[in-house]
Enzyme design. Structure first.
Site, PDB file in Angstrom:
ATOM      1  N   GLU A  74       0.816  -1.210   0.000  1.00 47.90           N
ATOM      2  CA  GLU A  74       0.000   0.000   0.000  1.00 47.90           C
ATOM      3  C   GLU A  74       0.847   1.255   0.000  1.00 47.90           C
ATOM      4  O   GLU A  74       1.973   1.261   0.508  1.00 47.90           O
ATOM      5  CB  GLU A  74      -0.848   0.044   1.265  1.00 47.90           C
ATOM      6  CG  GLU A  74      -1.922  -0.998   1.248  1.00 47.90           C
ATOM      7  CD  GLU A  74      -2.936  -0.748   2.335  1.00 47.90           C
ATOM      8  OE1 GLU A  74      -3.615  -1.703   2.706  1.00 47.90           O
ATOM      9  OE2 GLU A  74      -3.039   0.399   2.807  1.00 47.90           O
TER      10      GLU A  74
ATOM     11  N   CYS B  75       0.247   5.094   8.697  1.00 43.81           N
ATOM     12  CA  CYS B  75       1.426   4.500   8.082  1.00 43.81           C
ATOM     13  C   CYS B  75       2.018   3.461   9.014  1.00 43.81           C
ATOM     14  O   CYS B  75       2.001   3.620  10.214  1.00 43.81           O
ATOM     15  CB  CYS B  75       2.457   5.577   7.793  1.00 43.81           C
ATOM     16  SG  CYS B  75       1.968   6.590   6.430  1.00 43.81           S
TER      17      CYS B  75
HETATM   18  N1  SAH Z   1       9.811  -0.288   9.465  1.00 40.57           N
HETATM   19  C1  SAH Z   1       9.983   1.091   9.660  1.00 40.57           C
HETATM   20  C2  SAH Z   1       9.056   1.951   8.802  1.00 40.57           C
HETATM   21  C3  SAH Z   1       7.645   1.472   8.660  1.00 40.57           C
HETATM   22  S1  SAH Z   1       6.684   1.560  10.108  1.00 40.57           S
HETATM   23  C4  SAH Z   1       9.858   1.441  11.125  1.00 40.57           C
HETATM   24  O1  SAH Z   1       9.438   0.586  11.902  1.00 40.57           O
HETATM   25  O2  SAH Z   1      10.220   2.549  11.490  1.00 40.57           O
HETATM   26  C5  SAH Z   1       6.385   3.317  10.250  1.00 40.57           C
HETATM   27  C6  SAH Z   1       6.032   3.777  11.651  1.00 40.57           C
HETATM   28  O3  SAH Z   1       4.713   3.327  12.027  1.00 40.57           O
HETATM   29  C7  SAH Z   1       6.965   3.243  12.719  1.00 40.57           C
HETATM   30  O4  SAH Z   1       7.307   4.258  13.613  1.00 40.57           O
HETATM   31  C8  SAH Z   1       6.125   2.194  13.380  1.00 40.57           C
HETATM   32  O5  SAH Z   1       6.592   1.881  14.648  1.00 40.57           O
HETATM   33  C9  SAH Z   1       4.767   2.832  13.355  1.00 40.57           C
HETATM   34  N2  SAH Z   1       3.653   1.919  13.577  1.00 40.57           N
HETATM   35  C10 SAH Z   1       3.564   0.624  13.253  1.00 40.57           C
HETATM   36  N3  SAH Z   1       2.377   0.115  13.658  1.00 40.57           N
HETATM   37  C11 SAH Z   1       1.719   1.115  14.257  1.00 40.57           C
HETATM   38  C12 SAH Z   1       0.452   1.222  14.879  1.00 40.57           C
HETATM   39  N4  SAH Z   1      -0.346   0.175  14.962  1.00 40.57           N
HETATM   40  N5  SAH Z   1       0.084   2.404  15.383  1.00 40.57           N
HETATM   41  C13 SAH Z   1       0.909   3.484  15.293  1.00 40.57           C
HETATM   42  N6  SAH Z   1       2.106   3.465  14.711  1.00 40.57           N
HETATM   43  C14 SAH Z   1       2.517   2.279  14.199  1.00 40.57           C
END
Ligand code: SAH
Ligand code: SF4
Length: 365
Positions: free
Chosen positions: A105, A355
């Protein structure tokens, strides 16, 4: 016939080498490059300035047959299969199918003059963060640089029809960018190329779960691309529960890589923190975080910033979103210690477009 080669996987040099083998003059390389990345053309027919024979070669080698409504052959390999818009119309999420039967996505967020894209670097993710819908799916496959670029060009075309353009790109969709380092950096460099799409390096933000070797490698590149670290917990016990990769790269190692990044680049670093009620939104976590982040205060300025975002609840994790009141309390502890902290809104919440937890719900739906 679906061809596997994507023209968007080629760097300028690779395209140049290819045209040399086809015995084409050098200026054709720039013509094609500008066609792809400036005019955003995606069918060989649009390249009217090229001789027919060359257009045919491009078609034979790089066109993908399309199914469905838009059945024209094109250079695009990502097939949009679902689109959702938030009720205010400001956030659009597109689900693309990619080869191998997977899907990824990408989200467009319109906010004031910003047109920010949140794009994916992998199908699924191997890091297994327990609150993340992508982590809950497991790893599927790496995206190629071309597949990362195609997500951007999809929205770039859409925006250009409205006389608008992409202003910012965050690599915060599905996947861990530093677990797909080469393809991610190649995609950014290609989009950054002044001869082509020309989006400034400072307009990009890479978010990483904290892969220390990736952070060190990135530091050594002295790039102007922004870096965000997903921290989410201030001590190793809690962080390892939430983000299993912390067992491999515990906080001490992570902070030391972050400090090195700041010392080498003099750039401000962002820390991401998804607030989970009663888990990491406590005054103890806020205090400990404030203490630890003091190392990033240098010469009167603080070279870090904390972004707190209320957790987006996911099916396989029972944690809940913190109340706004608790978010404010968390923020105030940090700010009192001189650590800038912003409470981010969850945009497009009604289409689950937070995201980092992109495709999970839709794939399962
Ligand atoms: N893998 C990388 C980038 C993708 S995740 C990383 O982890 O940084 C992007 C962001 O979304 C990250 O900060 C992650 O911790 C956060 N994220 C993932 N799941 C989430 C959720 N359920 N609620 C809020 N933020 C979330
Ligand atoms: Fe992967 Fe980032 Fe999700 Fe963790 S938060 S599982 S690293 S996409």
């Amino acid at each position: 016939m679906q061809k596997s080669a994507s023209i968007y996987d080629l760097s300028f040099e690779e395209l140049s080498a290819l045209l040399e083998t086809w015995e084409e003059p050098e200026y054709r390389v720039s013509q094609i490059w500008e066609g792809l990345y400036r005019h955003l053309w995606n069918t060989y027919e649009e390249f009217t300035s090229l001789p027919k024979t060359l257009r045919q070669k491009l078609e034979e080698n790089y066109s993908h047959d399309k199914t469905g409504i838009d059945a024209q052959p094109s250079f695009i390999s990502l097939q949009p299969i679902m689109k959702q818009e938030s009720s205010d119309g400001e956030t659009v999420k597109t689900l693309f199918s990619i080869s191998g039967g997977h899907s990824v996505e990408a989200v467009l967020m319109r906010y004031a003059k910003r047109r920010t894209l949140c794009i994916s670097t992998q199908a699924g993710c191997a890091m297994g963060c327990i609150f993340c819908a992508t982590g809950q799916m497991g790893f599927q496959r790496q995206l190629t640089s071309g597949e990362i670029i195609e997500q951007v060009l999809h929205y770039a075309r859409q925006l250009s029809n409205e006389n608008e353009q992409v202003t910012n790109i965050v690599l915060m969709g599905m996947g861990e960018p530093f677990h797909n380092y080469e393809a991610t950096m190649a995609a950014i460099h290609r989009l950054n190329d002044p001869k082509g799409y020309n989006l400034g390096a400072r307009r990009f933000t890479i978010s990483t779960v904290g892969l220390v070797p990736g952070i060190r490698r990135f530091t050594s590149e002295h790039s102007q691309i922004n870096l965000a670290i997903s921290l989410h917990a201030a001590d190793d016990i809690l962080r390892s529960q939430l983000l299993p990769i912390n067992r491999k790269y515990p906080l001490e190692q992570l902070y030391s890589a972050c400090l090195e990044y700041i010392q080498v680049t003099h750039r401000r670093l962002s820390f991401e923190w998804a607030l989970i009620q009663g888990v990491n939104d406590t005054p103890e976590q806020a205090d400990l975080l404030a203490q630890r982040l003091r190392i990033f205060r240098m010469g009167g300025s603080t070279l870090c910033h904390v972004n707190v975002i209320p957790l987006n609840p996911t099916q396989k994790y029972s944690g809940q979103t913190s109340t706004h009141q608790r978010a404010l309390a968390f923020q105030s502890v940090l700010e009192q210690s001189g650590i800038p902290c912003t409470i981010r809104l969850r945009r497009g919440i009604d289409i689950q477009a937070g995201c980092g937890q992109l495709a999970g719900q839709n794939i399962r739906a």
